[in-house]
Design a protein around this motif. Sequence first.
Motif, PDB file in Angstrom:
ATOM      1  N   UNK A   1       3.043 -29.617 -24.120  1.00 16.02           N
ATOM      2  CA  UNK A   1       4.227 -29.475 -24.953  1.00 16.02           C
ATOM      3  C   UNK A   1       4.837 -28.208 -24.468  1.00 16.02           C
ATOM      4  N   UNK A   2       4.236 -27.363 -23.559  1.00 18.14           N
ATOM      5  CA  UNK A   2       5.010 -25.977 -23.230  1.00 18.14           C
ATOM      6  C   UNK A   2       4.028 -24.926 -24.231  1.00 18.14           C
ATOM      7  N   UNK A   3       3.239 -25.587 -24.822  1.00 18.78           N
ATOM      8  CA  UNK A   3       2.539 -24.742 -25.963  1.00 18.78           C
ATOM      9  C   UNK A   3       1.401 -23.610 -25.302  1.00 18.78           C
ATOM     10  N   UNK A   4       0.731 -22.935 -26.005  1.00 18.65           N
ATOM     11  CA  UNK A   4       0.095 -21.862 -25.441  1.00 18.65           C
ATOM     12  C   UNK A   4      -1.283 -21.896 -26.410  1.00 18.65           C
ATOM     13  N   UNK A   5      -2.345 -21.289 -25.627  1.00 17.96           N
ATOM     14  CA  UNK A   5      -3.826 -21.337 -26.143  1.00 17.96           C
ATOM     15  C   UNK A   5      -4.205 -20.148 -26.209  1.00 17.96           C
ATOM     16  N   UNK A   6      -4.451 -19.622 -27.330  1.00 13.09           N
ATOM     17  CA  UNK A   6      -4.728 -18.402 -27.645  1.00 13.09           C
ATOM     18  C   UNK A   6      -6.445 -18.111 -27.556  1.00 13.09           C
TER      19      UNK A   6
ATOM     20  N   UNK B   1      -1.236 -11.390 -22.260  1.00  8.50           N
ATOM     21  CA  UNK B   1      -1.096 -10.409 -23.237  1.00  8.50           C
ATOM     22  C   UNK B   1      -0.273 -10.601 -24.260  1.00  8.50           C
ATOM     23  N   UNK B   2       0.820 -11.389 -24.038  1.00  3.77           N
ATOM     24  CA  UNK B   2       1.959 -11.521 -25.109  1.00  3.77           C
ATOM     25  C   UNK B   2       3.120 -12.277 -24.310  1.00  3.77           C
ATOM     26  N   UNK B   3       3.389 -12.268 -23.105  1.00  2.00           N
ATOM     27  CA  UNK B   3       4.634 -12.819 -22.579  1.00  2.00           C
ATOM     28  C   UNK B   3       4.620 -14.359 -22.709  1.00  2.00           C
ATOM     29  N   UNK B   4       3.506 -15.126 -22.774  1.00  2.00           N
ATOM     30  CA  UNK B   4       3.377 -16.636 -22.722  1.00  2.00           C
ATOM     31  C   UNK B   4       3.827 -16.797 -24.302  1.00  2.00           C
ATOM     32  N   UNK B   5       3.078 -16.458 -25.278  1.00  2.00           N
ATOM     33  CA  UNK B   5       3.412 -16.476 -26.700  1.00  2.00           C
ATOM     34  C   UNK B   5       4.794 -16.235 -26.958  1.00  2.00           C
ATOM     35  N   UNK B   6       5.430 -15.119 -26.365  1.00  2.00           N
ATOM     36  CA  UNK B   6       6.702 -14.794 -26.641  1.00  2.00           C
ATOM     37  C   UNK B   6       7.971 -15.950 -26.251  1.00  2.00           C
ATOM     38  N   UNK B   7       7.509 -16.338 -24.984  1.00  2.00           N
ATOM     39  CA  UNK B   7       8.314 -17.561 -24.481  1.00  2.00           C
ATOM     40  C   UNK B   7       8.137 -18.795 -25.411  1.00  2.00           C
ATOM     41  N   UNK B   8       6.969 -19.035 -25.818  1.00  2.00           N
ATOM     42  CA  UNK B   8       6.829 -20.411 -26.786  1.00  2.00           C
ATOM     43  C   UNK B   8       7.465 -20.050 -28.259  1.00  2.00           C
TER      44      UNK B   8
END
Length: 331
Positions: free
Chosen positions: A200-205, A318-325
């Motif tokens: 989905x373009x999602x992120x796994x923390x 660190x944060x860029x991937x969540x920021x994108x999502x």
Amino acid sequence: MGSTQRIVIDALVFHGDGIAEPLKTGGVTAANVTVAPYLQGMVPAFDAMARWLAAVDDPAAGWRLVRRAEDIPAAQAEGKTGLIMGWQNLLPLESNIQRIRAFHAMGLRVAQLTYNEANLVADGCGETRGAGLTDFGREVVKELNRVGVAIDLSHCSEATVQEAAALSDKPVLLTHANAKAVDMRVRNKTDESIRAVAATGGVIGVSIHGFLNWDGDPKHPPTLENFVRHARYIADLVGVEHIGIGTDFACVQDPAQVEAILNLSRNYPGPAGVFINAFGNRLADRYPGDTPTPRQFPLILQALERAGFSAAEVDGIAGGNFLRAFGQIWH
């Protein structure tokens, strides 16, 4: 090291006392903080969010409320910590889907569909039947997409994760979950679910928390090295662009403030009780010994760097991937 202006997002802080200092000390730009009780209804959620809005208005508390993705770098520029208001259960909706829009207006930006057990929306990971979304839950997913609230699937059943990912037209998130293939914990996710979220373009923390970051041996407490094993495994499975960090820290001045939530964990023998039996129920013992609070967050990033992730990859994790999502979800 990456840029000094690296965006750092903790995708799950399970409790906060209203003061941003521990996150600020740890260099965390923004955090998804659980701002409503886990197992209560609408009025307690409303009152808790009202208290958080008051904390945001207090300059001494150090917060900037995050309503859009651009509020996160803006918080960094202001020297504040971005407060992403999140829930870990949709019980406050009861059966009224219109409340999603109302709570979004208050600032809700991340919503976990359910917390371990079943609710009116879906099954959690603790339900032995392992069902997925209800009919109401399918409508909830669509409404969360429409309004612009990120869907969190961390405590959900495998069926719920995969069904919600297939239905959502926005990225879905595992704000705090690791890989079952590395550590077979109830709360961790199968490769199939991790792939579904990433698709989905999602992120796994990926999490340092012992309920997720532990091999089941009482002689092996959670470590940063084991956390890195999860990060490397998921990077190899779906790509490093789908990895973030969700510590499941508490952001508090006094650890005694979370005793009630720590005790709540005992209600979940599969996800939590086995760890508590091995290591006790002190807050600090749920994390690697060198990172007991958000103040030590830089050590998490250093562990990733030591393991061979590049500076650009660590910037993303660190944060860029969540920021994108978040930019794709919130509108």
